[in-house]
Design a protein around this motif. Structure first.
Motif, PDB file in Angstrom:
ATOM      1  N   ASP A 106      -9.720  22.620  21.722  1.00  0.00           N
ATOM      2  CA  ASP A 106      -9.511  23.631  20.695  1.00  0.00           C
ATOM      3  C   ASP A 106      -9.320  23.073  19.285  1.00  0.00           C
ATOM      4  N   TYR A 107      -9.048  21.773  19.149  1.00  0.00           N
ATOM      5  CA  TYR A 107      -8.719  21.205  17.847  1.00  0.00           C
ATOM      6  C   TYR A 107      -9.450  19.885  17.597  1.00  0.00           C
ATOM      7  N   LYS A 149      -6.677  20.196  13.405  1.00  0.00           N
ATOM      8  CA  LYS A 149      -7.357  21.250  12.647  1.00  0.00           C
ATOM      9  C   LYS A 149      -8.178  22.047  13.657  1.00  0.00           C
ATOM     10  N   GLY A 150      -8.049  23.353  13.639  1.00  0.00           N
ATOM     11  CA  GLY A 150      -8.693  24.210  14.620  1.00  0.00           C
ATOM     12  C   GLY A 150     -10.205  24.144  14.576  1.00  0.00           C
ATOM     13  N   LYS A 151     -10.815  24.202  15.750  1.00  0.00           N
ATOM     14  CA  LYS A 151     -12.274  24.205  15.851  1.00  0.00           C
ATOM     15  C   LYS A 151     -12.781  25.642  15.823  1.00  0.00           C
ATOM     16  N   LYS A 152     -13.944  25.816  15.260  1.00  0.00           N
ATOM     17  CA  LYS A 152     -14.628  27.110  15.313  1.00  0.00           C
ATOM     18  C   LYS A 152     -15.435  27.157  16.604  1.00  0.00           C
ATOM     19  N   LEU A 153     -15.950  28.324  16.942  1.00  0.00           N
ATOM     20  CA  LEU A 153     -16.705  28.502  18.178  1.00  0.00           C
ATOM     21  C   LEU A 153     -17.946  27.612  18.205  1.00  0.00           C
ATOM     22  N   TYR A 154     -18.642  27.499  17.057  1.00  0.00           N
ATOM     23  CA  TYR A 154     -19.854  26.683  17.029  1.00  0.00           C
ATOM     24  C   TYR A 154     -19.534  25.203  17.185  1.00  0.00           C
ATOM     25  N   ASP A 155     -18.353  24.760  16.726  1.00  0.00           N
ATOM     26  CA  ASP A 155     -17.939  23.368  16.932  1.00  0.00           C
ATOM     27  C   ASP A 155     -17.742  23.088  18.419  1.00  0.00           C
ATOM     28  N   LYS A 156     -17.131  24.043  19.127  1.00  0.00           N
ATOM     29  CA  LYS A 156     -16.906  23.872  20.563  1.00  0.00           C
ATOM     30  C   LYS A 156     -18.235  23.792  21.296  1.00  0.00           C
ATOM     31  N   GLY A 190      -4.811  25.482   7.701  1.00  0.00           N
ATOM     32  CA  GLY A 190      -5.489  25.202   8.956  1.00  0.00           C
ATOM     33  C   GLY A 190      -5.027  23.964   9.686  1.00  0.00           C
TER      34      GLY A 190
END
Length: 155
Positions: free
Chosen positions: A18-19, A125-132, A102
């Motif tokens: 998630d991060y 730092k939080g990941k966005k959906l596209y990063d995952k 963030g």
């Protein structure tokens, strides 16, 4: 950078999913006697836990340490707030970094270092959906490449 060279008690795999982990710190943790005995048995979870800085001190919330079976009246609340032990300069550094938008502090690992219980915390730092999705695609490519390499070596 903290290096774990002891017995691993709990690992937060969800944090890496998630991060983005920007930096890691090794901290001590203030525990009571029966909590240490429970940790020696591996009864700990940090999946839903997070860290806050209040009044110049660092606390971990949501860390679950199961009660020790033979501890009867000496057992503490499994979800109580626990204090993390850091130097003042490290606390000030963390406080400055968390002021940015963030950025959060999350626990990554709990482990024994000698006879002491240590917690590895990370600036995240939080990941966005596209990063995952990109991370999952990279892992699949790496797994596929290793599989092909293994097949070629067997022939």
């Amino acid at each position: 950078m903290a290096k774990t060279n002891g017995k691993l008690i709990a690992n937060n795999k969800k944090a890496y999913h998630d991060y983005f982990i920007l930096d890691t710190y090794e901290t001590g943790i203030a525990l009571h006697g029966t909590e240490v005995k429970s940790l020696r048995m591996g009864k700990c979870s940090i999946k839903e836990s997070f860290i806050r800085i209040e009044n110049g001190e660092v606390f971990i919330y949501g860390m679950h340490i199961s009660p020790y079976e033979k501890g009867n009246i000496f057992n503490k609340d499994p979800l109580r707030i626990r204090k993390l032990l850091l130097h003042k300069s490290e606390i000030h550094k963390l406080l400055g970094k968390t002021k940015e938008k963030g950025i959060a502090i999350i626990p990554l690992k709990v482990y024994f270092k000698g006879s002491l219980v240590k917690v590895e915390i990370g600036l995240a730092k939080g990941k966005k959906l596209y990063d995952k999705r990109q991370d999952i695609a990279k892992k699949d490519q790496k797994r596929e490449a290793q599989r092909e390499f293994k097949v070629r070596n067997l022939e």
